[in-house]
Design an enzyme around this catalytic site. Structure first.
Site, mmCIF file in Angstrom:
data_model
loop_
_atom_site.group_PDB
_atom_site.id
_atom_site.type_symbol
_atom_site.label_atom_id
_atom_site.label_comp_id
_atom_site.label_asym_id
_atom_site.label_seq_id
_atom_site.Cartn_x
_atom_site.Cartn_y
_atom_site.Cartn_z
ATOM 1 N N HIS A 1 0.874 -1.175 0.000
ATOM 2 C CA HIS A 1 0.000 0.000 0.000
ATOM 3 C C HIS A 1 0.910 1.223 0.000
ATOM 4 O O HIS A 1 1.646 1.441 0.964
ATOM 5 C CB HIS A 1 -0.901 0.005 1.243
ATOM 6 C CG HIS A 1 -1.803 -1.199 1.302
ATOM 7 N ND1 HIS A 1 -3.094 -1.186 0.807
ATOM 8 C CD2 HIS A 1 -1.596 -2.455 1.760
ATOM 9 C CE1 HIS A 1 -3.642 -2.387 0.970
ATOM 10 N NE2 HIS A 1 -2.750 -3.174 1.550
ATOM 11 N N ASP B 1 -8.745 -5.395 -2.233
ATOM 12 C CA ASP B 1 -7.994 -5.571 -0.987
ATOM 13 C C ASP B 1 -8.393 -4.524 0.053
ATOM 14 O O ASP B 1 -8.516 -3.340 -0.247
ATOM 15 C CB ASP B 1 -6.486 -5.457 -1.252
ATOM 16 C CG ASP B 1 -5.693 -5.852 -0.037
ATOM 17 O OD1 ASP B 1 -5.774 -7.021 0.365
ATOM 18 O OD2 ASP B 1 -5.017 -4.980 0.548
ATOM 19 N N ASP C 1 2.542 -6.990 2.266
ATOM 20 C CA ASP C 1 1.334 -6.252 2.661
ATOM 21 C C ASP C 1 1.727 -4.994 3.445
ATOM 22 O O ASP C 1 1.067 -4.626 4.426
ATOM 23 C CB ASP C 1 0.371 -7.122 3.479
ATOM 24 C CG ASP C 1 -1.035 -6.503 3.565
ATOM 25 O OD1 ASP C 1 -1.282 -5.487 2.888
ATOM 26 O OD2 ASP C 1 -1.872 -7.041 4.309
#
Ligand code: DOR
Length: 425
Positions: free
Chosen positions: A64, A156, A309
């Site tokens: 991210h 997601d 992640d």
């Protein structure tokens, strides 16, 4: 003399072949062979790798980067700096930005920002939203997203509950050759959950989500992939039940691939005792038996790839009561020292370590990598497996430092990194 036209890197250790020398010209591999086995060109600058491990730049297929919209947590430039220091030459950036990446303009913006910050790489491969606004109601325009450069689509962070919509996403994505990445979670199983459900959540008085909150959706996706005979990639697998289902699916040749993250291989729910919000993540840290099952799955290939992640959040957001803090932890700069630990423990080979971080994600998501063959982009790094360093806000390059390993000493570090022949670290 500088390295602009080329250089030679000597005495670098490749996992299977031992010490090698590499000749780089014009940003590309000119040759790579066993140390002393090739006649090296004269007149190029030479660098000695001193026997350190040499890897092709790795791929992190799940990060991210927060831009656009949440640049106070991270932006594309700072995220790529963290990637570079972590050993990554390519990252796949999730679409939960603001605006959501459900449109070509946002995808193009992300790629342009990456190109401006790091023209030689690391590269960003944006992941498009599966549904408009990530709302789970209407499919995002996949052809437009593909045209703008996405490699995959995903919801997601806001898992799709509507099985019909998800089926259509998988069917349409296959038409365009796009991979669907699913954050598997049945959000009705335990609304408002804070951590894994079990003895630890009972002790701490926090609402728990049982593993079936994930594995029920894993089962749905496997059955759907088999029914449609189309691929689905399962994001951040966290528990034993999911592993067993994926193993079953693979035995039936269902087109399922799966990833897990370092935190599910090293941390468990018994570690949340201090209510440290840097351990709050979705899916949650599970029980010790889940950690063990995931380690076995990584070793036997049930889980195909490792991802971080990387989910940066600002200090003021994480410094909140546990129930109010956001889910997520940073991972780009700690992933390699941690997972190299699996090699040290004899759980995976060095070759599998490289495969899980490089060739396997490259093949799932169709991303080019350096195979050290003539003409390949000279994107590689040196890793010192014995170098210890302390994880601290100062040592990290991400804007955020919400890592459970903050203050701890890790062993193993990326000490040099070239992108397209340019030494950036
Ligand atoms: O812990 C998480 N944080 N899991 C997700 O799926 C999303 C991510 C985020 O964006 O912060």
């Amino acid at each position: 003399m500088n390295d602009a036209n080329g250089f030679i890197l000597k005495n670098a250790k490749r996992p299977s072949t031992g010490l090698c020398d590499i000749v780089v010209r014009d940003g590309k591999i000119a040759s790579c062979g066993g140390s002393g086995s090739q006649s090296l060109p004269k007149g190029l600058p030479e660098h000695d790798a001193g026997g350190l491990l040499l890897f092709p730049s790795f791929i992190d297929a799940h990060v991210h980067l927060r831009e656009p919209g949440f640049e106070y947590k991270e932006d594309i430039a700072s995220g790529l700096t963290a990637a570079l220091h972590g050993g990554f030459g390519a990252v796949m950036a999730m679409p939960n930005t603001n605006p959501v990446n459900d449109n070509a303009a946002t995808t193009r913006l992300m790629r342009a920002k990456a190109q401006a910050a790091y023209p030689h790489g690391p590269m960003v491969f944006p992941v498009g939203a599966l549904s408009i606004g990530l709302d789970g109601a209407e499919l995002a325009p996949m052809a437009e997203l593909l045209d703008a450069g996405v490699k995959a689509i995903s919801n997601d962070g806001k898992p799709v509950q509507n099985g019909g919509l998800f089926r259509h996403a998988v069917e349409y994505a296959a038409t365009w050759g796009l991979k669907v990445i699913d954050h598997c979670e049945d959000t009705q199983t335990a609304p408002g959950w804070q951590m894994n459900e079990g003895a630890a959540s009972a002790d701490l008085g926090l609402k728990g989500q049982p593993p079936l909150g994930e594995s029920a959706q894993v089962a749905r996706d496997i059955l759907l992939a088999e029914f449609l005979d189309l691929p689905i990639h399962l994001a951040h697998i966290s528990c034993r039940q999911s592993v067993e289902l994926i193993r079953w699916a693979k035995s039936r040749k269902v087109k399922i691939t799966a990833e897990t993250c370092p935190h599910y291989l090293f941390l468990h729910d018994g570690m949340l005792g201090g209510y440290n919000t840097n351990f709050k993540v979705s899916p949650p840290l599970r029980a010790l038996e889940d950690v063990q099952a995931l380690r076995e799955a990584v070793a036997d290939g049930t889980v195909d790839i490792l991802v971080t992640d990387h989910a940066p959040h600002a200090a003021h957001e994480k410094e909140a009561p546990f129930e109010e803090a956001p889910f997520g932890l940073t991972g780009l700069e700690t992933a390699l020292p941690l997972t190299y630990g699996l090699v040290r423990e004899g759980i995976i080979s060095l070759e599998r370590f490289e495969d899980m971080w490089c060739k396997a994600p490259a093949s799932i998501f169709d991303i080019p990598v350096n195979n050290f063959a003539p003409g390949d982009a000279a994107c590689f790094f040196l890793f010192d497996p014995g170098l210890s360093w302390q994880v601290s806000a100062d040592a990290l390059h991400s804007k955020s430092f919400n890592t459970p390993w903050l203050g701890q000493t890790l062993t193993g570090k990326v000490v040099a990194h070239w992108q397209s022949g340019v030494k950036l670290l």
